[in-house]
Design an enzyme around this catalytic site. Structure first.
Site, PDB file in Angstrom:
ATOM      1  N   TYR A  11       0.834  -1.211   0.000  1.00 43.25           N
ATOM      2  CA  TYR A  11       0.000   0.000   0.000  1.00 43.25           C
ATOM      3  C   TYR A  11       0.870   1.264   0.000  1.00 43.25           C
ATOM      4  O   TYR A  11       0.694   2.164  -0.818  1.00 43.25           O
ATOM      5  CB  TYR A  11      -0.922  -0.042   1.231  1.00 43.25           C
TER       6      TYR A  11
ATOM      7  N   LYS B 159       1.311   4.177  -3.011  1.00 39.02           N
ATOM      8  CA  LYS B 159       1.062   5.617  -2.836  1.00 39.02           C
ATOM      9  C   LYS B 159       2.307   6.423  -3.216  1.00 39.02           C
ATOM     10  O   LYS B 159       2.199   7.503  -3.799  1.00 39.02           O
ATOM     11  CB  LYS B 159       0.642   5.911  -1.388  1.00 39.02           C
TER      12      LYS B 159
ATOM     13  N   LYS C  71     -15.353   1.125   7.723  1.00 40.19           N
ATOM     14  CA  LYS C  71     -14.035   0.556   7.410  1.00 40.19           C
ATOM     15  C   LYS C  71     -13.725  -0.638   8.326  1.00 40.19           C
ATOM     16  O   LYS C  71     -12.648  -1.228   8.226  1.00 40.19           O
ATOM     17  CB  LYS C  71     -12.958   1.625   7.556  1.00 40.19           C
TER      18      LYS C  71
ATOM     19  N   TYR D  63       5.934  -2.463  12.692  1.00 40.35           N
ATOM     20  CA  TYR D  63       4.872  -1.580  13.174  1.00 40.35           C
ATOM     21  C   TYR D  63       5.441  -0.170  13.367  1.00 40.35           C
ATOM     22  O   TYR D  63       6.495   0.003  13.977  1.00 40.35           O
ATOM     23  CB  TYR D  63       4.364  -2.136  14.505  1.00 40.35           C
TER      24      TYR D  63
HETATM   25  N1  LIG Z   1      -8.181   7.184   6.575  1.00 39.19           N
HETATM   26  C1  LIG Z   1      -6.878   7.336   6.719  1.00 39.19           C
HETATM   27  O1  LIG Z   1      -6.356   7.369   7.842  1.00 39.19           O
HETATM   28  C2  LIG Z   1      -5.983   7.475   5.502  1.00 39.19           C
HETATM   29  C3  LIG Z   1      -4.621   7.708   5.703  1.00 39.19           C
HETATM   30  C4  LIG Z   1      -3.790   7.836   4.597  1.00 39.19           C
HETATM   31  C5  LIG Z   1      -4.321   7.789   3.318  1.00 39.19           C
HETATM   32  N2  LIG Z   1      -5.640   7.539   3.136  1.00 39.19           N
HETATM   33  C6  LIG Z   1      -6.139   7.464   1.760  1.00 39.19           C
HETATM   34  O2  LIG Z   1      -7.258   8.324   1.641  1.00 39.19           O
HETATM   35  C7  LIG Z   1      -8.189   7.800   0.702  1.00 39.19           C
HETATM   36  C8  LIG Z   1      -9.544   7.660   1.354  1.00 39.19           C
HETATM   37  O3  LIG Z   1      -9.393   6.790   2.465  1.00 39.19           O
HETATM   38  P1  LIG Z   1     -10.598   6.401   3.394  1.00 39.19           P
HETATM   39  O4  LIG Z   1     -10.090   6.301   4.767  1.00 39.19           O
HETATM   40  O5  LIG Z   1     -11.761   7.266   3.088  1.00 39.19           O
HETATM   41  O6  LIG Z   1     -10.851   4.906   2.893  1.00 39.19           O
HETATM   42  P2  LIG Z   1     -12.174   4.187   2.437  1.00 39.19           P
HETATM   43  O7  LIG Z   1     -11.792   2.766   2.210  1.00 39.19           O
HETATM   44  O8  LIG Z   1     -13.286   4.476   3.374  1.00 39.19           O
HETATM   45  O9  LIG Z   1     -12.505   4.887   1.043  1.00 39.19           O
HETATM   46  C9  LIG Z   1     -12.037   4.422  -0.189  1.00 39.19           C
HETATM   47  C10 LIG Z   1     -13.221   4.324  -1.134  1.00 39.19           C
HETATM   48  O10 LIG Z   1     -12.741   3.873  -2.395  1.00 39.19           O
HETATM   49  C11 LIG Z   1     -13.670   2.931  -2.904  1.00 39.19           C
HETATM   50  N3  LIG Z   1     -12.935   2.043  -3.812  1.00 39.19           N
HETATM   51  C12 LIG Z   1     -12.004   1.114  -3.488  1.00 39.19           C
HETATM   52  N4  LIG Z   1     -11.580   0.477  -4.577  1.00 39.19           N
HETATM   53  C13 LIG Z   1     -12.254   1.040  -5.627  1.00 39.19           C
HETATM   54  C14 LIG Z   1     -12.257   0.791  -7.013  1.00 39.19           C
HETATM   55  N5  LIG Z   1     -11.480  -0.150  -7.555  1.00 39.19           N
HETATM   56  N6  LIG Z   1     -13.073   1.528  -7.804  1.00 39.19           N
HETATM   57  C15 LIG Z   1     -13.885   2.475  -7.264  1.00 39.19           C
HETATM   58  N7  LIG Z   1     -13.932   2.739  -5.940  1.00 39.19           N
HETATM   59  C16 LIG Z   1     -13.116   2.027  -5.137  1.00 39.19           C
HETATM   60  C17 LIG Z   1     -14.210   2.185  -1.697  1.00 39.19           C
HETATM   61  O11 LIG Z   1     -15.457   1.606  -1.965  1.00 39.19           O
HETATM   62  C18 LIG Z   1     -14.288   3.313  -0.678  1.00 39.19           C
HETATM   63  O12 LIG Z   1     -15.545   3.916  -0.702  1.00 39.19           O
HETATM   64  C19 LIG Z   1      -7.609   6.476   0.229  1.00 39.19           C
HETATM   65  O13 LIG Z   1      -6.918   6.714  -0.980  1.00 39.19           O
HETATM   66  C20 LIG Z   1      -6.645   6.102   1.333  1.00 39.19           C
HETATM   67  O14 LIG Z   1      -5.600   5.284   0.862  1.00 39.19           O
HETATM   68  C21 LIG Z   1      -6.483   7.388   4.202  1.00 39.19           C
END
Ligand SMILES: NC(=O)c1ccc[n+]([C@@H]2O[C@H](COP(=O)([O-])OP(=O)(O)OC[C@H]3O[C@@H](n4cnc5c(N)ncnc54)[C@H](O)[C@@H]3O)[C@@H](O)[C@H]2O)c1
Length: 334
Positions: free
Chosen positions: A160, A164, A199, A291
Protein backbone atom coordinates in the site's frame (compact mmCIF):
# COMPACT_ATOMS: atom_id res chain seq x y z
CA UNK A 1 -16.92 26.64 7.21
CA UNK A 2 -14.95 28.36 4.43
CA UNK A 3 -11.23 27.70 4.53
CA UNK A 4 -10.32 30.25 1.86
CA UNK A 5 -11.93 32.37 -0.84
CA UNK A 6 -12.44 29.63 -3.41
CA UNK A 7 -16.09 29.54 -4.46
CA UNK A 8 -17.12 26.01 -5.41
CA UNK A 9 -20.66 27.04 -6.31
CA UNK A 10 -21.46 26.25 -9.95
CA UNK A 11 -18.34 24.10 -10.13
CA UNK A 12 -18.44 20.45 -11.13
CA UNK A 13 -16.61 18.27 -8.64
CA UNK A 14 -15.69 14.61 -9.04
CA UNK A 15 -15.03 12.64 -5.87
CA UNK A 16 -13.70 9.15 -6.48
CA UNK A 17 -14.12 6.95 -3.42
CA UNK A 18 -17.00 9.21 -2.38
CA UNK A 19 -18.84 6.38 -0.60
CA UNK A 20 -15.88 5.92 1.75
CA UNK A 21 -14.79 7.77 4.86
CA UNK A 22 -12.92 10.81 3.55
CA UNK A 23 -14.71 11.03 0.20
CA UNK A 24 -18.19 11.14 1.76
CA UNK A 25 -17.09 13.84 4.20
CA UNK A 26 -15.81 15.87 1.25
CA UNK A 27 -19.13 15.39 -0.54
CA UNK A 28 -21.12 16.67 2.44
CA UNK A 29 -18.70 19.54 2.95
CA UNK A 30 -19.39 20.79 -0.57
CA UNK A 31 -23.10 20.10 -0.37
CA UNK A 32 -23.46 22.04 2.87
CA UNK A 33 -21.12 24.93 2.15
CA UNK A 34 -21.56 25.31 -1.62
CA UNK A 35 -25.14 24.27 -2.34
CA UNK A 36 -24.86 25.24 -6.02
CA UNK A 37 -21.89 22.93 -6.60
CA UNK A 38 -22.45 19.93 -8.85
CA UNK A 39 -21.01 16.90 -7.05
CA UNK A 40 -20.43 13.55 -8.75
CA UNK A 41 -19.35 10.53 -6.73
CA UNK A 42 -17.65 7.59 -8.43
CA UNK A 43 -17.26 4.51 -6.23
CA UNK A 44 -17.61 0.75 -6.61
CA UNK A 45 -19.21 0.53 -3.14
CA UNK A 46 -18.79 -2.75 -1.24
CA UNK A 47 -19.36 -6.13 -2.78
CA UNK A 48 -19.06 -9.28 -0.72
CA UNK A 49 -15.52 -10.01 -1.99
CA UNK A 50 -12.90 -10.29 0.71
CA UNK A 51 -9.12 -10.34 0.79
CA UNK A 52 -7.17 -13.20 2.37
CA UNK A 53 -6.82 -11.03 5.52
CA UNK A 54 -10.59 -11.37 5.97
CA UNK A 55 -11.35 -7.72 5.19
CA UNK A 56 -13.69 -6.48 2.47
CA UNK A 57 -12.07 -5.50 -0.83
CA UNK A 58 -13.77 -2.09 -0.75
CA UNK A 59 -15.43 -0.32 2.13
CA UNK A 60 -17.77 2.16 0.39
CA UNK A 61 -21.24 2.10 1.99
CA UNK A 62 -24.51 3.72 0.98
CA UNK A 63 -25.13 4.68 4.62
CA UNK A 64 -22.25 7.16 4.39
CA UNK A 65 -24.27 8.97 1.72
CA UNK A 66 -27.73 9.17 3.22
CA UNK A 67 -28.82 12.77 2.62
CA UNK A 68 -26.43 13.28 -0.31
CA UNK A 69 -28.19 15.11 -3.15
CA UNK A 70 -25.58 14.94 -5.90
CA UNK A 71 -25.03 12.23 -8.50
CA UNK A 72 -23.64 8.79 -7.85
CA UNK A 73 -21.96 6.57 -10.40
CA UNK A 74 -21.22 3.05 -9.24
CA UNK A 75 -18.08 2.00 -11.06
CA UNK A 76 -14.63 0.54 -10.69
CA UNK A 77 -11.62 2.79 -11.30
CA UNK A 78 -9.85 -0.24 -12.80
CA UNK A 79 -12.46 -0.53 -15.54
CA UNK A 80 -12.10 1.78 -18.55
CA UNK A 81 -15.73 1.24 -19.57
CA UNK A 82 -16.84 2.37 -16.14
CA UNK A 83 -14.54 5.41 -16.27
CA UNK A 84 -16.00 6.33 -19.67
CA UNK A 85 -19.26 7.10 -17.82
CA UNK A 86 -17.48 10.24 -16.62
CA UNK A 87 -17.03 11.59 -20.13
CA UNK A 88 -20.39 13.34 -20.16
CA UNK A 89 -19.20 15.75 -17.46
CA UNK A 90 -16.86 18.71 -17.53
CA UNK A 91 -15.06 18.67 -14.20
CA UNK A 92 -13.44 21.63 -12.49
CA UNK A 93 -12.02 19.65 -9.57
CA UNK A 94 -11.19 16.00 -9.01
CA UNK A 95 -10.70 14.70 -5.47
CA UNK A 96 -9.30 11.23 -5.99
CA UNK A 97 -9.82 9.17 -2.82
CA UNK A 98 -10.71 5.75 -4.26
CA UNK A 99 -8.08 3.17 -3.39
CA UNK A 100 -7.45 -0.03 -1.59
CA UNK A 101 -7.09 1.80 1.70
CA UNK A 102 -6.29 -1.29 3.78
CA UNK A 103 -2.57 -1.20 4.64
CA UNK A 104 -2.56 -4.94 5.38
CA UNK A 105 -3.43 -6.22 1.92
CA UNK A 106 -0.51 -8.20 0.55
CA UNK A 107 -1.97 -9.13 -2.86
CA UNK A 108 0.43 -6.81 -4.66
CA UNK A 109 -1.23 -7.23 -8.05
CA UNK A 110 -4.56 -5.80 -6.98
CA UNK A 111 -3.04 -3.06 -4.80
CA UNK A 112 -0.81 -1.80 -7.62
CA UNK A 113 -3.51 -2.14 -10.25
CA UNK A 114 -6.09 -0.25 -8.21
CA UNK A 115 -3.88 2.43 -6.72
CA UNK A 116 -1.38 3.00 -9.54
CA UNK A 117 -2.83 2.05 -12.97
CA UNK A 118 -6.09 3.89 -12.49
CA UNK A 119 -4.21 7.04 -11.53
CA UNK A 120 -2.86 7.47 -15.08
CA UNK A 121 -6.40 7.37 -16.42
CA UNK A 122 -7.70 9.81 -13.84
CA UNK A 123 -4.85 12.24 -14.52
CA UNK A 124 -5.73 12.07 -18.21
CA UNK A 125 -9.36 12.86 -17.35
CA UNK A 126 -8.15 15.82 -15.26
CA UNK A 127 -6.02 17.07 -18.13
CA UNK A 128 -8.79 16.73 -20.69
CA UNK A 129 -11.17 18.64 -18.40
CA UNK A 130 -8.59 21.21 -17.31
CA UNK A 131 -9.52 20.16 -13.76
CA UNK A 132 -7.44 20.45 -10.62
CA UNK A 133 -6.38 16.99 -9.38
CA UNK A 134 -6.17 16.60 -5.61
CA UNK A 135 -5.37 12.99 -4.73
CA UNK A 136 -4.87 10.97 -1.55
CA UNK A 137 -1.33 9.85 -0.85
CA UNK A 138 -0.42 8.51 2.59
CA UNK A 139 1.86 8.75 5.59
CA UNK A 140 2.45 5.02 4.92
CA UNK A 141 4.95 6.11 2.24
CA UNK A 142 7.36 6.81 5.12
CA UNK A 143 7.35 3.35 6.70
CA UNK A 144 9.55 3.53 9.79
CA UNK A 145 11.51 6.64 8.79
CA UNK A 146 12.45 8.64 11.89
CA UNK A 147 10.18 11.46 13.03
CA UNK A 148 9.33 14.02 11.95
CA UNK A 149 8.49 12.46 8.57
CA UNK A 150 9.40 14.89 5.81
CA UNK A 151 8.50 14.86 2.11
CA UNK A 152 11.43 13.47 0.09
CA UNK A 153 12.47 10.88 2.71
CA UNK A 154 10.29 7.81 2.17
CA UNK A 155 10.76 4.11 2.78
CA UNK A 156 7.44 2.26 2.44
CA UNK A 157 7.11 -1.05 4.24
CA UNK A 158 4.01 -2.50 2.64
CA UNK A 159 2.50 -2.72 -0.87
CA UNK A 160 0.00 0.00 0.00
CA UNK A 161 2.69 2.51 1.05
CA UNK A 162 4.69 1.68 -2.06
CA UNK A 163 1.67 2.17 -4.33
CA UNK A 164 1.06 5.62 -2.84
CA UNK A 165 4.71 6.58 -3.30
CA UNK A 166 4.46 5.52 -6.94
CA UNK A 167 1.37 7.73 -7.32
CA UNK A 168 3.44 10.64 -5.99
CA UNK A 169 6.13 9.97 -8.58
CA UNK A 170 3.58 9.70 -11.38
CA UNK A 171 2.01 12.98 -10.23
CA UNK A 172 5.37 14.71 -10.13
CA UNK A 173 6.24 13.58 -13.68
CA UNK A 174 2.78 14.47 -14.98
CA UNK A 175 3.00 17.87 -13.36
CA UNK A 176 6.43 18.47 -14.91
CA UNK A 177 5.04 17.71 -18.37
CA UNK A 178 1.85 19.70 -17.77
CA UNK A 179 2.91 22.74 -15.74
CA UNK A 180 -0.41 24.51 -16.35
CA UNK A 181 -2.26 21.85 -14.29
CA UNK A 182 -2.92 21.86 -10.53
CA UNK A 183 -1.83 18.45 -9.19
CA UNK A 184 -1.47 18.04 -5.45
CA UNK A 185 -1.00 14.89 -3.37
CA UNK A 186 -1.98 14.86 0.28
CA UNK A 187 -0.20 12.48 2.61
CA UNK A 188 -2.80 11.91 5.27
CA UNK A 189 -1.48 10.54 8.55
CA UNK A 190 -3.93 8.70 10.89
CA UNK A 191 -7.34 10.15 10.12
CA UNK A 192 -10.31 9.67 12.48
CA UNK A 193 -13.84 11.02 12.64
CA UNK A 194 -17.44 10.53 11.49
CA UNK A 195 -18.20 8.15 8.58
CA UNK A 196 -15.21 5.87 9.15
CA UNK A 197 -17.27 3.17 10.89
CA UNK A 198 -17.78 1.09 7.75
CA UNK A 199 -14.03 0.56 7.41
CA UNK A 200 -14.49 -2.15 10.04
CA UNK A 201 -11.28 -3.19 11.74
CA UNK A 202 -9.29 -0.78 9.54
CA UNK A 203 -11.10 2.18 11.11
CA UNK A 204 -9.23 4.30 13.65
CA UNK A 205 -8.52 3.18 17.20
CA UNK A 206 -10.64 6.11 18.35
CA UNK A 207 -13.89 4.46 17.28
CA UNK A 208 -12.71 0.91 18.02
CA UNK A 209 -11.69 1.76 21.60
CA UNK A 210 -14.77 3.95 22.01
CA UNK A 211 -16.98 0.98 21.23
CA UNK A 212 -15.03 -1.33 23.54
CA UNK A 213 -15.52 1.10 26.40
CA UNK A 214 -19.21 1.66 25.60
CA UNK A 215 -19.69 -2.12 25.64
CA UNK A 216 -18.46 -2.05 29.25
CA UNK A 217 -15.08 -3.60 28.38
CA UNK A 218 -11.61 -2.52 29.40
CA UNK A 219 -9.73 -0.79 26.56
CA UNK A 220 -7.25 -3.27 25.04
CA UNK A 221 -3.92 -1.92 23.85
CA UNK A 222 -0.52 -3.25 22.78
CA UNK A 223 2.05 -3.39 25.57
CA UNK A 224 3.98 -0.11 25.71
CA UNK A 225 1.13 1.85 24.12
CA UNK A 226 2.11 4.96 26.03
CA UNK A 227 5.25 4.94 23.87
CA UNK A 228 3.65 4.16 20.51
CA UNK A 229 3.05 7.61 19.10
CA UNK A 230 1.10 8.58 16.00
CA UNK A 231 0.00 11.75 14.33
CA UNK A 232 -3.79 11.46 14.63
CA UNK A 233 -5.70 13.99 12.55
CA UNK A 234 -9.40 14.82 12.68
CA UNK A 235 -11.44 14.63 9.48
CA UNK A 236 -12.25 18.38 9.47
CA UNK A 237 -8.54 19.17 9.22
CA UNK A 238 -8.30 16.76 6.27
CA UNK A 239 -11.13 18.62 4.55
CA UNK A 240 -9.30 21.87 5.21
CA UNK A 241 -6.19 20.45 3.51
CA UNK A 242 -8.19 19.34 0.45
CA UNK A 243 -9.74 22.78 0.04
CA UNK A 244 -6.42 24.57 0.43
CA UNK A 245 -4.78 22.14 -1.99
CA UNK A 246 -6.99 23.54 -4.78
CA UNK A 247 -4.94 26.75 -4.78
CA UNK A 248 -1.38 25.65 -3.98
CA UNK A 249 1.64 27.92 -4.24
CA UNK A 250 3.15 25.04 -6.16
CA UNK A 251 2.26 21.50 -7.14
CA UNK A 252 3.68 18.73 -5.01
CA UNK A 253 2.94 16.22 -2.30
CA UNK A 254 2.24 17.52 1.18
CA UNK A 255 1.90 16.01 4.64
CA UNK A 256 -1.47 16.27 6.34
CA UNK A 257 -1.04 15.73 10.05
CA UNK A 258 -1.23 17.81 13.20
CA UNK A 259 2.56 17.80 13.66
CA UNK A 260 1.93 16.59 17.22
CA UNK A 261 2.50 12.90 18.01
CA UNK A 262 0.15 11.35 20.58
CA UNK A 263 -0.01 7.88 22.09
CA UNK A 264 -2.67 5.18 21.82
CA UNK A 265 -2.83 5.43 25.61
CA UNK A 266 -3.82 9.11 25.21
CA UNK A 267 -6.76 8.04 23.02
CA UNK A 268 -7.98 5.52 25.60
CA UNK A 269 -7.58 8.06 28.41
CA UNK A 270 -9.40 10.87 26.57
CA UNK A 271 -12.22 8.50 25.63
CA UNK A 272 -12.60 7.35 29.23
CA UNK A 273 -12.75 10.94 30.37
CA UNK A 274 -15.39 11.80 27.73
CA UNK A 275 -17.45 8.69 28.47
CA UNK A 276 -17.14 8.98 32.26
CA UNK A 277 -15.55 5.55 32.78
CA UNK A 278 -12.54 4.42 34.75
CA UNK A 279 -11.52 0.98 33.44
CA UNK A 280 -8.03 -0.42 33.86
CA UNK A 281 -6.33 -0.76 30.46
CA UNK A 282 -5.60 -4.33 29.37
CA UNK A 283 -2.28 -4.83 27.56
CA UNK A 284 -1.33 -7.57 25.11
CA UNK A 285 1.71 -8.28 22.89
CA UNK A 286 1.96 -6.54 19.55
CA UNK A 287 1.82 -9.29 16.88
CA UNK A 288 3.03 -7.09 14.01
CA UNK A 289 6.52 -6.77 12.55
CA UNK A 290 7.42 -3.42 11.02
CA UNK A 291 4.87 -1.58 13.17
CA UNK A 292 5.24 2.21 12.98
CA UNK A 293 6.28 3.26 16.51
CA UNK A 294 6.44 7.02 16.05
CA UNK A 295 4.84 9.17 13.39
CA UNK A 296 4.82 12.92 13.36
CA UNK A 297 4.16 14.86 10.19
CA UNK A 298 6.53 17.68 9.35
CA UNK A 299 3.93 20.13 8.09
CA UNK A 300 6.26 23.04 7.33
CA UNK A 301 5.98 22.57 3.56
CA UNK A 302 2.16 22.13 3.76
CA UNK A 303 1.92 25.35 5.76
CA UNK A 304 4.20 27.24 3.39
CA UNK A 305 2.73 26.01 0.11
CA UNK A 306 -0.90 25.28 0.95
CA UNK A 307 -1.48 27.47 4.01
CA UNK A 308 -2.50 24.29 5.85
CA UNK A 309 -2.32 24.09 9.62
CA UNK A 310 -4.18 21.68 11.84
CA UNK A 311 -6.81 23.39 14.01
CA UNK A 312 -8.11 20.45 16.02
CA UNK A 313 -6.29 18.78 18.91
CA UNK A 314 -6.86 15.12 19.78
CA UNK A 315 -8.96 16.23 22.78
CA UNK A 316 -11.18 18.47 20.63
CA UNK A 317 -11.50 15.93 17.82
CA UNK A 318 -12.51 13.06 20.11
CA UNK A 319 -14.97 15.29 21.94
CA UNK A 320 -16.61 16.35 18.64
CA UNK A 321 -16.75 12.70 17.56
CA UNK A 322 -18.34 11.25 20.72
CA UNK A 323 -22.01 11.68 19.64
CA UNK A 324 -21.42 9.61 16.47
CA UNK A 325 -19.41 6.98 18.37
CA UNK A 326 -22.31 6.64 20.82
CA UNK A 327 -24.91 6.60 18.07
CA UNK A 328 -23.15 3.76 16.19
CA UNK A 329 -22.50 1.66 19.26
CA UNK A 330 -23.94 -1.82 18.73
CA UNK A 331 -24.61 -1.21 15.00
CA UNK A 332 -23.72 -4.04 12.62
CA UNK A 333 -20.95 -3.23 10.17
CA UNK A 334 -22.79 -4.54 7.11
N1 LIG B 1 -8.18 7.18 6.57
C1 LIG B 1 -6.88 7.34 6.72
O1 LIG B 1 -6.36 7.37 7.84
C2 LIG B 1 -5.98 7.48 5.50
C3 LIG B 1 -4.62 7.71 5.70
C4 LIG B 1 -3.79 7.84 4.60
C5 LIG B 1 -4.32 7.79 3.32
N2 LIG B 1 -5.64 7.54 3.14
C6 LIG B 1 -6.14 7.46 1.76
O2 LIG B 1 -7.26 8.32 1.64
C7 LIG B 1 -8.19 7.80 0.70
C8 LIG B 1 -9.54 7.66 1.35
O3 LIG B 1 -9.39 6.79 2.46
P1 LIG B 1 -10.60 6.40 3.39
O4 LIG B 1 -10.09 6.30 4.77
O5 LIG B 1 -11.76 7.27 3.09
O6 LIG B 1 -10.85 4.91 2.89
P2 LIG B 1 -12.17 4.19 2.44
O7 LIG B 1 -11.79 2.77 2.21
O8 LIG B 1 -13.29 4.48 3.37
O9 LIG B 1 -12.51 4.89 1.04
C9 LIG B 1 -12.04 4.42 -0.19
C10 LIG B 1 -13.22 4.32 -1.13
O10 LIG B 1 -12.74 3.87 -2.40
C11 LIG B 1 -13.67 2.93 -2.90
N3 LIG B 1 -12.93 2.04 -3.81
C12 LIG B 1 -12.00 1.11 -3.49
N4 LIG B 1 -11.58 0.48 -4.58
C13 LIG B 1 -12.25 1.04 -5.63
C14 LIG B 1 -12.26 0.79 -7.01
N5 LIG B 1 -11.48 -0.15 -7.55
N6 LIG B 1 -13.07 1.53 -7.80
C15 LIG B 1 -13.88 2.48 -7.26
N7 LIG B 1 -13.93 2.74 -5.94
C16 LIG B 1 -13.12 2.03 -5.14
C17 LIG B 1 -14.21 2.18 -1.70
O11 LIG B 1 -15.46 1.61 -1.97
C18 LIG B 1 -14.29 3.31 -0.68
O12 LIG B 1 -15.54 3.92 -0.70
C19 LIG B 1 -7.61 6.48 0.23
O13 LIG B 1 -6.92 6.71 -0.98
C20 LIG B 1 -6.65 6.10 1.33
O14 LIG B 1 -5.60 5.28 0.86
C21 LIG B 1 -6.48 7.39 4.20
Amino acid sequence: MNYNNTDFNNKTILITGGAGFIGSNLAFYFQENFPASNIIIFDCFRSESIFSNGNLQSFGHYKNLIGFKGKIICGNINNLNNLSLLSEYKFDYIFHQAAISDTRVYDQTIVMETNINSFYNLLNIAKKNNAAMIYASSGATYGSMPSPQTEGHESPENPYGFSKLMMDQIASQYSFKNPEMVIVGLRYFNVYGPREFFKGNTSSMVIQLGHQILAGKEPRLFKGSDKILRDFIYIDDVIQANIKACTPKKNGVYNVGTGVPRSFQDIADILQQELGTNFETQYFSNPYDGYQMHTQADISSSTKNLGFQSQISLEKGISAYIPEIKCLNGTKNK
